[in-house]
Design an enzyme around this catalytic site. Structure first.
Site, PDB file in Angstrom:
ATOM      1  N   THR A   9       6.243   7.429  -2.509  1.00  0.00           N
ATOM      2  CA  THR A   9       5.974   8.533  -1.326  1.00  0.00           C
ATOM      3  C   THR A   9       5.322   7.821  -0.165  1.00  0.00           C
ATOM      4  O   THR A   9       4.775   6.488  -0.191  1.00  0.00           O
ATOM      5  CB  THR A   9       4.503   9.527  -1.939  1.00  0.00           C
ATOM      6  OG1 THR A   9       5.159  10.048  -3.045  1.00  0.00           O
ATOM      7  CG2 THR A   9       3.934  10.506  -0.936  1.00  0.00           C
ATOM      8  N   GLY A  10       5.448   8.744   0.868  1.00  0.00           N
ATOM      9  CA  GLY A  10       5.162   7.988   2.414  1.00  0.00           C
ATOM     10  C   GLY A  10       6.187   7.816   3.230  1.00  0.00           C
ATOM     11  O   GLY A  10       7.131   8.227   2.667  1.00  0.00           O
ATOM     12  N   ALA A  42       3.388   0.667   0.703  1.00  0.00           N
ATOM     13  CA  ALA A  42       2.050   0.298   0.386  1.00  0.00           C
ATOM     14  C   ALA A  42       1.403   0.505   1.566  1.00  0.00           C
ATOM     15  O   ALA A  42       2.000   0.228   2.762  1.00  0.00           O
ATOM     16  CB  ALA A  42       1.798  -1.168  -0.335  1.00  0.00           C
ATOM     17  N   LYS A  94       1.783  -4.525   6.873  1.00  0.00           N
ATOM     18  CA  LYS A  94       0.978  -4.238   5.691  1.00  0.00           C
ATOM     19  C   LYS A  94       0.552  -5.649   5.055  1.00  0.00           C
ATOM     20  O   LYS A  94      -0.287  -5.519   4.142  1.00  0.00           O
ATOM     21  CB  LYS A  94       1.734  -3.470   4.714  1.00  0.00           C
ATOM     22  CG  LYS A  94       2.657  -2.161   5.318  1.00  0.00           C
ATOM     23  CD  LYS A  94       1.250  -1.022   5.489  1.00  0.00           C
ATOM     24  CE  LYS A  94       1.752   0.077   6.183  1.00  0.00           C
ATOM     25  NZ  LYS A  94       3.221   0.667   5.438  1.00  0.00           N
ATOM     26  N   GLU A 129       1.559   8.045  -8.246  1.00  0.00           N
ATOM     27  CA  GLU A 129       2.268   6.668  -7.801  1.00  0.00           C
ATOM     28  C   GLU A 129       1.889   5.650  -8.957  1.00  0.00           C
ATOM     29  O   GLU A 129       2.928   5.052  -9.510  1.00  0.00           O
ATOM     30  CB  GLU A 129       1.892   6.287  -6.575  1.00  0.00           C
ATOM     31  CG  GLU A 129       2.553   6.913  -5.449  1.00  0.00           C
ATOM     32  CD  GLU A 129       2.003   6.704  -4.165  1.00  0.00           C
ATOM     33  OE1 GLU A 129       2.734   6.760  -3.169  1.00  0.00           O
ATOM     34  OE2 GLU A 129       0.893   6.242  -3.967  1.00  0.00           O
ATOM     35  N   GLY A 132      -2.734   5.892   1.030  1.00  0.00           N
ATOM     36  CA  GLY A 132      -2.977   6.382   2.330  1.00  0.00           C
ATOM     37  C   GLY A 132      -2.210   7.811   2.607  1.00  0.00           C
ATOM     38  O   GLY A 132      -2.557   8.568   3.193  1.00  0.00           O
ATOM     39  N   ASP A 143       8.346   1.950  -3.936  1.00  0.00           N
ATOM     40  CA  ASP A 143       7.364   2.730  -3.239  1.00  0.00           C
ATOM     41  C   ASP A 143       6.831   1.818  -1.998  1.00  0.00           C
ATOM     42  O   ASP A 143       7.187   0.876  -1.964  1.00  0.00           O
ATOM     43  CB  ASP A 143       6.179   2.736  -4.106  1.00  0.00           C
ATOM     44  CG  ASP A 143       5.344   4.178  -3.826  1.00  0.00           C
ATOM     45  OD1 ASP A 143       5.339   4.578  -2.984  1.00  0.00           O
ATOM     46  OD2 ASP A 143       4.460   4.427  -4.604  1.00  0.00           O
TER      47      ASP A 143
HETATM   48  C1  5RP Z   1       1.165   7.167  -0.709  1.00  0.00           C
HETATM   49  C2  5RP Z   1       1.091   5.638  -0.405  1.00  0.00           C
HETATM   50  C3  5RP Z   1       2.133   4.925   0.639  1.00  0.00           C
HETATM   51  O1  5RP Z   1       3.080   4.385  -0.037  1.00  0.00           O
HETATM   52  C4  5RP Z   1       1.486   4.232   1.644  1.00  0.00           C
HETATM   53  O2  5RP Z   1       0.375   5.071   2.387  1.00  0.00           O
HETATM   54  C5  5RP Z   1       2.433   3.657   2.815  1.00  0.00           C
HETATM   55  O3  5RP Z   1       2.881   4.919   3.617  1.00  0.00           O
HETATM   56  P1  5RP Z   1       3.921   4.602   4.604  1.00  0.00           P
HETATM   57  O4  5RP Z   1       5.033   3.860   4.078  1.00  0.00           O
HETATM   58  O5  5RP Z   1       3.920   5.671   5.460  1.00  0.00           O
HETATM   59  O6  5RP Z   1       3.345   3.537   5.769  1.00  0.00           O
HETATM   60  O7  5RP Z   1       0.538   5.027  -0.738  1.00  0.00           O
HETATM   61  O8  5RP Z   1       0.124   7.471  -1.405  1.00  0.00           O
END
Ligand code: 5RP
Length: 232
Positions: free
Chosen positions: A33-34, A90, A128, A110, A103, A88
């Site tokens: 997700t994200g 982070a 990150k 997850e 986030g 996924d």
């Molecule tokens: C969602 C998460 C996401 O993987 C994390 O917030 C990173 O998001 P993005 O790829 O939009 O920077 O943990 O719960």
């Protein structure tokens, strides 16, 4: 600022693209997700259109809706408890490949999906990568009944604890109907110990420290993909 954002978006897409080589026909694939994971889902859908045979297990309602809309065949943890690969994003990655996640508010599903996964690939933009976790507020999912008690206990560990709110000022509600605290610890000196302390706290459903879970992190730095592997 706008250029930084554009660069981050390009890096997210590059990292997501680099993860495609971990996916093979016949696999069950966890869908993160994200925004970076969404990039992966879109790229995966192109591969599916070109004949890749996989079944996805999404980590959120949002990712399920995206995958469905793009025609990715899906399955559930009820049908299949072994996931071959999950891709996924982070919020932070440290040198030991410990992560802060959540986030995007999906940390519980997850982590469940990650725990059932043989090979967890994390895709992320360069920003990150951190020497030590904690600049990003640590998301902690709590049951509503216990939230005042849990907030007090986490604050006693040294964090500034804030209930996550939506744009309209009401609490953010997770896919499992819980609330999230964003906990500002600053640099976390001992992430393993903090993870244990939070896991032991009644009322906390899950926290966003993912320790010993990521197999590989693909970090996009400009045009380069840096590949980090967890040492056992
Ligand atoms: C969602 C998460 C996401 O993987 C994390 O917030 C990173 O998001 P993005 O790829 O939009 O920077 O943990 O719960």
């Amino acid at each position: 600022m706008a250029t930084d954002l554009r660069r981050a978006d390009q890096e997210k897409e590059a990292a997501a693209r680099a993860s495609l080589r971990f996916i093979k026909s016949g696999q069950v694939v966890g869908l993160g997700t994200g925004s970076t994971a969404a990039s992966f889902i879109r790229l995966l859908a192109e591969q599916v259109k070109n004949g890749l045979l996989i079944r996805g297990i999404p980590t959120s309602v949002r990712s399920r809706e995206l995958a469905e809309s793009l025609g990715i065949p899906l399955t559930t943890l009820d049908e299949s408890q072994e996931i071959d690969v999950t891709v996924d994003g982070a919020d932070e990655v440290d040198p030991e490949l410990r992560l802060i996640k959540g986030g995007g508010g999906a940390l519980l599903r997850e982590k469940v999906v990650a725990s059932a996964t043989k090979y967890l690939v994390i895709v992320a933009d360069a920003a990150k990568q951190v020497p030590r976790l904690g600049k990003f507020p640590l998301p902690v999912e709590v049951i509503r009944f216990a939230q005042a008690l849990v907030a007090k206990k986490i604050a006693a560990l040294g964090a500034d604890v804030r209930l996550r709110l939506q744009a309209n000022g009401t609490p953010y509600v997770t896919d499992e109907s819980n609330h999230i605290f964003d906990c500002r610890f600053g640099e976390i000196a001992d992430a393993d110990n903090l993870a244990r302390q939070l896991s032991d706290m009644p009322g906390i459903v899950e926290h966003g420290l993912f320790i010993g879970m990521a197999s590989t992190v693909l970090l996009a730095k400009g045009d380069e993909i840096v590949e980090l592997h967890r040492q056992h």
